[in-house]
Design an enzyme around this catalytic site. Structure first.
Site, PDB file in Angstrom:
ATOM      1  CE  LYS A 185      14.476  -5.581  -4.129  1.00 26.33           C
ATOM      2  NZ  LYS A 185      14.661  -4.149  -3.882  1.00 26.33           N
ATOM      3  CD  GLU A 259       1.538  -9.790   4.878  1.00 20.52           C
ATOM      4  OE1 GLU A 259       0.527  -9.079   4.736  1.00 20.52           O
ATOM      5  OE2 GLU A 259       1.621 -10.714   5.686  1.00 20.52           O
ATOM      6  CB  CYS A 293      -0.083  -1.607   3.855  1.00 24.34           C
ATOM      7  SG  CYS A 293       0.429  -2.360   5.409  1.00 24.34           S
ATOM      8  CD  GLU A 392      -1.701   1.052  -1.065  1.00 26.74           C
ATOM      9  OE1 GLU A 392      -1.064   0.588  -2.029  1.00 26.74           O
ATOM     10  OE2 GLU A 392      -1.615   0.582   0.077  1.00 26.74           O
TER      11      GLU A 392
HETATM   12  P1  NAD Z   1       6.865  -1.708  -4.574  1.00 29.47           P
HETATM   13  O1  NAD Z   1       6.043  -2.890  -4.902  1.00 29.47           O
HETATM   14  O2  NAD Z   1       7.133  -0.730  -5.643  1.00 29.47           O
HETATM   15  O3  NAD Z   1       8.306  -2.166  -4.042  1.00 29.47           O
HETATM   16  C1  NAD Z   1       8.438  -3.017  -2.916  1.00 29.47           C
HETATM   17  C2  NAD Z   1       9.747  -3.785  -3.024  1.00 29.47           C
HETATM   18  O4  NAD Z   1       9.658  -4.699  -4.100  1.00 29.47           O
HETATM   19  C3  NAD Z   1      10.962  -2.923  -3.316  1.00 29.47           C
HETATM   20  O5  NAD Z   1      12.075  -3.492  -2.658  1.00 29.47           O
HETATM   21  C4  NAD Z   1      11.105  -3.055  -4.833  1.00 29.47           C
HETATM   22  O6  NAD Z   1      12.419  -2.806  -5.270  1.00 29.47           O
HETATM   23  C5  NAD Z   1      10.697  -4.491  -5.031  1.00 29.47           C
HETATM   24  N1  NAD Z   1      10.128  -4.825  -6.343  1.00 29.47           N
HETATM   25  C6  NAD Z   1       9.274  -4.091  -7.089  1.00 29.47           C
HETATM   26  N2  NAD Z   1       8.915  -4.775  -8.191  1.00 29.47           N
HETATM   27  C7  NAD Z   1       9.535  -5.974  -8.118  1.00 29.47           C
HETATM   28  C8  NAD Z   1       9.556  -7.127  -8.946  1.00 29.47           C
HETATM   29  N3  NAD Z   1       8.850  -7.185 -10.094  1.00 29.47           N
HETATM   30  N4  NAD Z   1      10.286  -8.186  -8.557  1.00 29.47           N
HETATM   31  C9  NAD Z   1      10.989  -8.153  -7.403  1.00 29.47           C
HETATM   32  N5  NAD Z   1      11.028  -7.086  -6.594  1.00 29.47           N
HETATM   33  C10 NAD Z   1      10.302  -6.010  -6.930  1.00 29.47           C
HETATM   34  O7  NAD Z   1       6.169  -1.048  -3.305  1.00 29.47           O
HETATM   35  P2  NAD Z   1       6.593   0.281  -2.538  1.00 29.47           P
HETATM   36  O8  NAD Z   1       6.113   1.449  -3.294  1.00 29.47           O
HETATM   37  O9  NAD Z   1       8.027   0.216  -2.163  1.00 29.47           O
HETATM   38  O10 NAD Z   1       5.765   0.105  -1.168  1.00 29.47           O
HETATM   39  C11 NAD Z   1       4.487   0.566  -0.997  1.00 29.47           C
HETATM   40  C12 NAD Z   1       3.489  -0.566  -1.146  1.00 29.47           C
HETATM   41  O11 NAD Z   1       3.749  -1.577  -0.175  1.00 29.47           O
HETATM   42  C13 NAD Z   1       2.082  -0.116  -0.903  1.00 29.47           C
HETATM   43  O12 NAD Z   1       1.239  -0.661  -1.878  1.00 29.47           O
HETATM   44  C14 NAD Z   1       1.760  -0.699   0.465  1.00 29.47           C
HETATM   45  O13 NAD Z   1       0.393  -0.894   0.700  1.00 29.47           O
HETATM   46  C15 NAD Z   1       2.521  -1.962   0.440  1.00 29.47           C
HETATM   47  N6  NAD Z   1       2.739  -2.455   1.799  1.00 29.47           N
HETATM   48  C16 NAD Z   1       2.043  -3.549   2.224  1.00 29.47           C
HETATM   49  C17 NAD Z   1       2.189  -4.014   3.520  1.00 29.47           C
HETATM   50  C18 NAD Z   1       1.443  -5.228   4.011  1.00 29.47           C
HETATM   51  O14 NAD Z   1       1.864  -5.797   5.013  1.00 29.47           O
HETATM   52  N7  NAD Z   1       0.377  -5.662   3.364  1.00 29.47           N
HETATM   53  C19 NAD Z   1       3.059  -3.362   4.399  1.00 29.47           C
HETATM   54  C20 NAD Z   1       3.738  -2.246   3.931  1.00 29.47           C
HETATM   55  C21 NAD Z   1       3.579  -1.807   2.623  1.00 29.47           C
END
Ligand code: NAD
Length: 492
Positions: A185, A259, A293, A392
């Site tokens: 997804k 992650e 990240c 962040e």
């Molecule tokens: P987000 O958490 O808003 O969304 C990430 C994904 O999760 C999307 O596909 C979203 O639709 C889905 N999602 C959100 N809430 C959900 C839930 N309750 N249940 C199931 N799916 C859900 O994050 P974002 O804004 O898209 O991405 C940025 C974040 O990702 C930053 O915090 C960044 O640090 C983190 N990130 C971490 C890593 C790592 O490897 N640690 C790598 C890249 C990004």
């Protein structure tokens, strides 16, 4: 069976890849993807519902339990993974460009992480699974025990928008190698590129149902997390979403890797060569316009050389080229969305309203009237307890904080709810390694920071649970099973 998506216009993605076919969505909701640099429409994508997720999970379950995938050998899986890699490699340039248009990633970085890396990961895990013993027999009190590595089962992979292709493949490649099936997804912000994976999988002859792709928002994402036929969730995204997903997986006793976010520190030691530091700043602190990240958005500078470091960072930020991410000369593209732009500008306002000193940037570039651009921004004299040093931001906004002595530098680096990345800058590599060992993060660099796809990657504290990448990540997708047998049964 060769499935193509020719019925769709180049950038409209109104079908989902389920059971080896491009199928019509069950719902009617669509999402217009806007190009980050121009704010103009790039394409239209359908957003999945719980019913689409259910269909995808059932297809993945069937492929595992009834289809050929559950009975393949490691060598057979490796062969199809290599064909999948070739199909992706043939599309790499177009994929990289599409992601840059979606999320603003500078094209050179996108070529590496969205173009080349996914095929590289498929090759890496194909090689690993071919050489890993999946079964061994060892002596036991009653005779012999057969210790098997078996696939975990159906994997729900949920990815964010910042590195959509490589983050998806960091889950898909080890999952396929292990013999799992996958429902991916992707995030709506990068609505269009995920479908390249479906086209390439079909061309490679991945059996139907082994990889399914449903673009959807949070609610359908939550339906994937709690679906009764899913065995494991592999999530990359924000810490806030990770907490909810982890809690649900705990309730269901369902395996998950998380992650999550970061707020990493670059420690400049008092013997650092500033030219080396400045040369590495782009990758360490501004990678992907700060939308990475692991960015080291907190710079810790020794008081003895404080102004020198502040000026070096400010000069670097002022010298960055902001603009169209498809221009190879551009080092800072736009934010991925209007929401992300507003969030970053909000933090810049917060910094402006604090006691911090603004030494570079501080708003939107005056010469770019369209696109979600932000000037590379540096705040000096930031107390580590300030919100801009603790939360962040996920944009090109850097803080500089003074310290006295290596112990205080390590204390400040560790004074964060997160523990994802970091770096140490020094003329003495041994000293740098010693400091790096004391910083509580999943990864850290000495005199440079660039992710190594061959080594475990992930975070501690609120940055997550588990590791992706490296051969070690295969364990996320394997269960051990011990079969106690008598020596006679094994023909000994
Ligand atoms: P987000 O958490 O808003 O969304 C990430 C994904 O999760 C999307 O596909 C979203 O639709 C889905 N999602 C959100 N809430 C959900 C839930 N309750 N249940 C199931 N799916 C859900 O994050 P974002 O804004 O898209 O991405 C940025 C974040 O990702 C930053 O915090 C960044 O640090 C983190 N990130 C971490 C890593 C790592 O490897 N640690 C790598 C890249 C990004």
């Amino acid at each position: 069976m060769t499935v193509t998506s020719e019925s769709r216009t180049e950038l409209d993605r109104t079908r989902f890849f389920i059971d080896g076919e491009w199928v019509a969505p069950r719902g009617t909701e669509t999402h217009v993807a806007l190009e980050a640099a121009t704010e103009t429409p790039l394409g239209v994508a359908s957003l999945g519902t719980d019913a689409d997720i259910d269909a995808a999970v059932r297809a993945a379950r069937r492929a595992l339990d009834e289809g050929p995938w559950g009975r393949t050998t490691a060598a057979e899986r490796a062969a199809v993974m290599r064909r999948f890699a070739d199909a992706l490699a043939a599309r790499a340039d177009g994929t990289a460009m599409l992601v840059s248009r979606e999320n603003g990633m500078p094209i050179g970085l996108s070529n590496a992480f969205n173009g080349a890396a996914p095929a590289g990961l498929l090759h890496l895990y194909a090689d690993v699974i071919e050489t890993l013993p999946l079964e061994d027999v060892r002596p036991s009190p009653s005779g012999s025990t057969v210790v098997r590595r078996e696939p975990v089962g159906v994997v729900g992979a949920i990815t964010p928008w910042n590195y959509p292709q490589v983050l998806a493949m960091m889950k898909i490649a080890p999952a396929l190698a292990a013999g799992c099936t996958v429902v991916l997804k992707p995030a709506p912000e990068t609505a269009l590129d995920g479908y390249v994976l479906g086209d390439a999988a079909a061309e490679a002859g991945l059996p139907p149902g082994v990889l399914n792709i449903v673009l959807a928002g949070r609610e359908a994402g939550a339906a994937l997390v709690s679906h009764p036929l899913v065995d494991k969730i592999a999530f990359t995204g924000s810490t806030a979403a990770g907490r909810l997903i982890g809690a649900e997986c705990g309730r269901l006793i369902r395996r998950c890797t998380l992650e999550l976010g970061g707020k990493s520190a670059a420690i400049v030691l008092d013997d650092a060569d500033l030219a080396t530091f400045v040369a590495g700043l782009g990758d360490a602190s501004f990678q992907n316009n700060g939308q990475t990240c692991t960015v080291q958005s907190r710079i810790l500078a020794p008081r003895s050389r404080y102004e020198e470091v502040v000026e070096a960072v400010a000069q670097f930020a002022r010298g960055m080229t902001v603009g169209d991410p498809l221009d190879p000369a551009v080092t800072c593209g736009p934010m991925a969305s209007k929401a992300q732009l507003d969030r970053v500008l909000g933090y810049i306002d917060l910094g402006r309203g604090s006691s911090a000193r603004l030494v570079a940037g501080g708003g939107r570039p005056a010469d770019l009237s369209r696109g979600w651009f932000v000037e590379p921004t540096v705040f000096a004299d930031v107390d580590n307890s300030e919100r801009i040093a603790q939360e962040e931001i996920f944009g090109p906004v850097i803080t500089v904080t003074p310290y006295d002595g290596d112990d205080e530098a390590v204390r400040l680096a560790n004074d964060s709810e997160y523990g994802l990345g970091g770096s140490v800058w020094t003329s003495d590599e041994e000293r740098g390694l010693a400091v790096a060992r004391r910083v509580r993060t999943g990864t850290i660099g000495v005199n440079y920071y660039l992710q190594d796809l061959g080594a475990p990657f992930g975070g501690v504290k609120s940055s997550g649970i588990g590791r992706e990448l490296g051969p070690e990540a295969l364990d996320n997708y394997l269960e051990f099973k011990s079969i106690y047998a008598s020596a006679d049964q094994l023909g000994r």
